[in-house]
Design a protein around this motif. Structure first.
Motif, mmCIF file in Angstrom:
data_model
loop_
_atom_site.group_PDB
_atom_site.id
_atom_site.type_symbol
_atom_site.label_atom_id
_atom_site.label_comp_id
_atom_site.label_asym_id
_atom_site.label_seq_id
_atom_site.Cartn_x
_atom_site.Cartn_y
_atom_site.Cartn_z
ATOM 1 N N SER A 161 0.893 -1.294 0.016
ATOM 2 C CA SER A 161 0.147 -0.084 -0.168
ATOM 3 C C SER A 161 0.835 1.365 0.135
ATOM 4 C CB SER A 161 -1.005 0.005 1.170
ATOM 5 O OG SER A 161 -0.050 -0.109 2.468
ATOM 6 N N LEU A 162 2.147 1.190 0.064
ATOM 7 C CA LEU A 162 3.018 2.191 0.049
ATOM 8 C C LEU A 162 3.453 2.685 -1.428
ATOM 9 C CD1 LEU A 162 5.876 1.192 2.742
ATOM 10 C CD2 LEU A 162 3.521 2.288 2.942
ATOM 11 N N ASN A 163 3.622 4.094 -1.586
ATOM 12 C CA ASN A 163 4.162 4.552 -2.885
ATOM 13 C C ASN A 163 5.472 4.234 -3.169
ATOM 14 O OD1 ASN A 163 5.598 6.325 -1.448
ATOM 15 N ND2 ASN A 163 3.768 7.822 -1.401
ATOM 16 N N SER A 164 5.995 4.760 -4.192
ATOM 17 C CA SER A 164 7.494 4.388 -4.681
ATOM 18 C C SER A 164 8.528 4.851 -3.694
ATOM 19 C CB SER A 164 7.781 4.873 -6.153
ATOM 20 O OG SER A 164 7.642 6.114 -6.239
ATOM 21 N N ILE A 165 8.271 6.201 -3.359
ATOM 22 C CA ILE A 165 8.982 6.971 -2.421
ATOM 23 C C ILE A 165 9.100 6.180 -1.017
ATOM 24 C CG2 ILE A 165 9.645 9.017 -1.225
ATOM 25 C CD1 ILE A 165 8.583 10.309 -3.471
ATOM 26 N N ALA A 166 8.005 5.733 -0.356
ATOM 27 C CA ALA A 166 7.953 4.902 0.864
ATOM 28 C C ALA A 166 8.774 3.798 0.606
ATOM 29 C CB ALA A 166 6.432 5.100 1.149
ATOM 30 N N THR A 167 8.232 2.978 -0.350
ATOM 31 C CA THR A 167 8.987 1.712 -0.657
ATOM 32 C C THR A 167 10.577 1.863 -0.623
ATOM 33 O OG1 THR A 167 6.985 1.039 -1.758
ATOM 34 C CG2 THR A 167 9.093 -0.303 -2.095
ATOM 35 N N LEU A 168 11.022 2.993 -1.170
ATOM 36 C CA LEU A 168 12.434 3.006 -1.339
ATOM 37 C C LEU A 168 12.999 3.507 0.137
ATOM 38 C CD1 LEU A 168 15.106 3.493 -3.013
ATOM 39 C CD2 LEU A 168 14.435 5.895 -3.310
ATOM 40 N N GLU A 169 12.246 4.187 1.002
ATOM 41 C CA GLU A 169 12.546 4.181 2.400
ATOM 42 C C GLU A 169 12.555 2.853 3.069
ATOM 43 O OE1 GLU A 169 10.101 7.016 3.831
ATOM 44 O OE2 GLU A 169 10.835 8.790 2.757
ATOM 45 N N TYR A 170 11.830 2.337 2.795
ATOM 46 C CA TYR A 170 11.905 0.917 3.470
ATOM 47 C C TYR A 170 12.925 0.092 3.115
ATOM 48 C CZ TYR A 170 9.802 -3.758 4.818
ATOM 49 O OH TYR A 170 9.643 -4.960 5.445
ATOM 50 N N ALA A 171 13.033 -0.098 1.891
ATOM 51 C CA ALA A 171 14.391 -0.759 1.344
ATOM 52 C C ALA A 171 15.805 -0.265 2.016
ATOM 53 C CB ALA A 171 14.567 -0.581 0.013
ATOM 54 N N GLU A 172 15.870 1.162 2.089
ATOM 55 C CA GLU A 172 16.925 1.645 2.763
ATOM 56 C C GLU A 172 16.804 1.269 4.293
ATOM 57 O OE1 GLU A 172 18.767 6.378 3.590
ATOM 58 O OE2 GLU A 172 16.653 5.759 2.767
ATOM 59 N N THR A 173 15.642 1.176 4.907
ATOM 60 C CA THR A 173 15.779 0.879 6.497
ATOM 61 C C THR A 173 16.420 -0.598 6.440
ATOM 62 O OG1 THR A 173 13.841 1.974 7.002
ATOM 63 C CG2 THR A 173 14.097 0.257 8.277
ATOM 64 N N TYR A 210 14.268 -6.888 -5.025
ATOM 65 C CA TYR A 210 12.937 -7.055 -5.111
ATOM 66 C C TYR A 210 12.057 -6.090 -4.749
ATOM 67 C CZ TYR A 210 8.261 -9.537 -4.624
ATOM 68 O OH TYR A 210 6.878 -9.834 -4.812
ATOM 69 N N LEU A 211 12.194 -5.149 -3.729
ATOM 70 C CA LEU A 211 11.538 -4.053 -3.437
ATOM 71 C C LEU A 211 11.611 -3.063 -4.550
ATOM 72 C CD1 LEU A 211 12.166 -3.743 0.330
ATOM 73 C CD2 LEU A 211 9.827 -4.257 -0.877
ATOM 74 N N LEU A 212 12.910 -2.858 -5.071
ATOM 75 C CA LEU A 212 13.020 -1.827 -5.908
ATOM 76 C C LEU A 212 12.716 -2.299 -7.556
ATOM 77 C CD1 LEU A 212 16.845 -0.910 -5.284
ATOM 78 C CD2 LEU A 212 14.665 0.273 -4.412
ATOM 79 N N ASN A 213 12.275 -3.407 -7.596
ATOM 80 C CA ASN A 213 11.952 -3.820 -8.862
ATOM 81 C C ASN A 213 10.980 -5.127 -8.636
ATOM 82 O OD1 ASN A 213 11.418 -4.404 -11.626
ATOM 83 N ND2 ASN A 213 13.366 -5.424 -11.894
ATOM 84 N N LYS A 214 9.761 -4.803 -8.280
ATOM 85 C CA LYS A 214 8.780 -5.879 -8.033
ATOM 86 C C LYS A 214 8.162 -6.860 -9.151
ATOM 87 C CE LYS A 214 6.893 -3.762 -3.625
ATOM 88 N NZ LYS A 214 5.693 -3.504 -3.001
ATOM 89 N N LYS A 215 8.714 -6.280 -10.191
ATOM 90 C CA LYS A 215 8.170 -7.226 -11.543
ATOM 91 C C LYS A 215 9.042 -8.434 -11.604
ATOM 92 C CE LYS A 215 6.517 -3.338 -14.301
ATOM 93 N NZ LYS A 215 6.895 -2.465 -15.500
ATOM 94 N N ILE A 216 9.901 -8.510 -10.737
ATOM 95 C CA ILE A 216 10.905 -9.707 -10.887
ATOM 96 C C ILE A 216 9.845 -11.020 -10.607
ATOM 97 C CG2 ILE A 216 11.330 -9.673 -8.291
ATOM 98 C CD1 ILE A 216 14.039 -10.517 -8.638
ATOM 99 N N LYS A 217 8.971 -10.711 -9.818
ATOM 100 C CA LYS A 217 7.973 -11.853 -9.475
ATOM 101 C C LYS A 217 7.314 -12.418 -10.973
ATOM 102 C CE LYS A 217 4.213 -9.048 -7.807
ATOM 103 N NZ LYS A 217 3.379 -8.747 -6.636
ATOM 104 N N GLN A 218 7.168 -11.582 -11.795
ATOM 105 C CA GLN A 218 6.353 -12.050 -13.291
ATOM 106 C C GLN A 218 7.392 -12.494 -14.154
ATOM 107 O OE1 GLN A 218 4.838 -8.312 -14.320
ATOM 108 N NE2 GLN A 218 3.677 -7.842 -12.634
ATOM 109 N N LYS A 219 8.367 -12.839 -13.774
ATOM 110 C CA LYS A 219 9.640 -13.414 -14.800
ATOM 111 C C LYS A 219 9.387 -15.095 -15.134
ATOM 112 C CE LYS A 219 13.281 -9.934 -14.350
ATOM 113 N NZ LYS A 219 14.722 -9.887 -14.226
#
Length: 300
Positions: A161-173, A210-219
């Motif tokens: 439910s997070l936007n791209s910026i919040a997801t990036l902050e989560y990955a940084e965490t 995975y968080l930075l490129n969630k399309k990996i799950k569609q490969k």
């Protein structure tokens, strides 16, 4: 399968065959595995009690501003090497080191997702399968990748439910937490990995990618997925039956072709049939199957 059956049934000594020995070896492996499992549960319980007794306890609602999960207990202690969920107790353990407010929120949301999904119970199922199938090498590959699966699934749920910026902050965490805990020491042994869910440096790279490129799950190729879906269905619709003759039960019998070559039917004038084998004649009530098989018919 007949050679395999013959091998398993091979008698070694006084009614003891290969299958009996293999079953005994399997049972010994299961008993050893169960013994280690129970021993580790006892050790995990002792460590859990020790950590809780030497920790500061908070409620998740006291730490998070936006709270949407059950109000789990949160224990903070120097005995804890990394954020984790330990054992079957519905609580979260966090090391007593400095985290920013944003990092702490991301950590708690991630750990609470593990509790919500009952990931500890999932790991226990895998542990039981490993004990039962200890002789099957791929089960260890499965166990090794369970941590990756449950961590990526928790990341996915937290960030869906997070936007791209919040997801990036989560990955940084994720990266910052690993930097902060990399040099800390704890009392938790690697043997207890089945009873905890914690941060792992070995899978950090995959989680961040995975968080930075969630399309990996569609490969995964859709044709391959469809084939894998059909495989169990098709495997049950095809039956392979080996050619096997039991010589003891075939003594005194004839093959179908020999029977057709050595016998013939006599068609009587009244329309009845007899089977003649060169010496004797036998009345046949319904000769249709024999006629279809190609047996010779002689009219009287």
């Amino acid at each position: 399968m007949n050679p395999l059956t013959n091998f398993l049934g091979f008698e070694i000594f006084n009614g003891l065959n290969v299958l009996h020995i293999l079953i005994v070896i399997w049972l010994v492996g299961v008993l050893i595995g169960m013994g280690r499992y129970v021993q580790n549960i006892i050790s995990a319980k002792k460590i859990e009690d020790r950590i809780i007794q030497n920790s500061k306890c908070y409620k998740a609602s006291e730490i998070l501003n936006h709270f949407i999960y059950p109000d789990y207990d949160v224990y903070i202690s120097t005995y804890i090497p990394s954020p984790m969920v330990l054992g079957l107790k519905k609580c979260i353990l966090i090391p007593d080191i400095f985290f920013t407010e944003s990092e702490l929120a991301n950590i708690l949301n991630h750990e609470m997702q593990h509790l919500k999904q009952n990931d500890i119970l999932f790991k226990q199922v895998i542990a039981m399968l490993t004990i039962l199938y200890w002789w099957f090498p791929p089960i260890y590959w499965l166990r090794k990748n369970v941590n990756l699966y449950i961590e990526v699934r928790a990341d996915e749920k937290v960030t869906e439910s997070l936007n791209s910026i919040a997801t990036l902050e989560y990955a940084e965490t994720l990266v910052n937490v690993q930097k902060k805990i990399h040099t800390t020491d704890g009392i938790i042994s690697s043997n207890l990995s089945t009873y905890l869910i914690g941060e792992s440096l070995s899978i950090l790279s995959y989680r961040v990618n995975y968080l930075l490129n969630k399309k990996i799950k569609q490969k995964t190729n859709k044709i391959l997925l469809f084939f894998l879906f059909l495989l169990p269905i098709l495997s049950n619709s095809i039956i392979f039956e080996p050619y096997f003759e039991n010589s003891n039960s075939l003594d005194g019998t004839l093959s179908e072709q020999a029977f057709l070559n050595d016998n013939y039917l006599i068609q009587h004038q009244d329309g009845t049939y007899s089977l003649f084998n060169g010496k004797e004649a036998f009345y046949i009530d319904n000769p249709n199957d024999l006629i279809k098989s190609g047996i010779k018919v002689v009219k009287e």
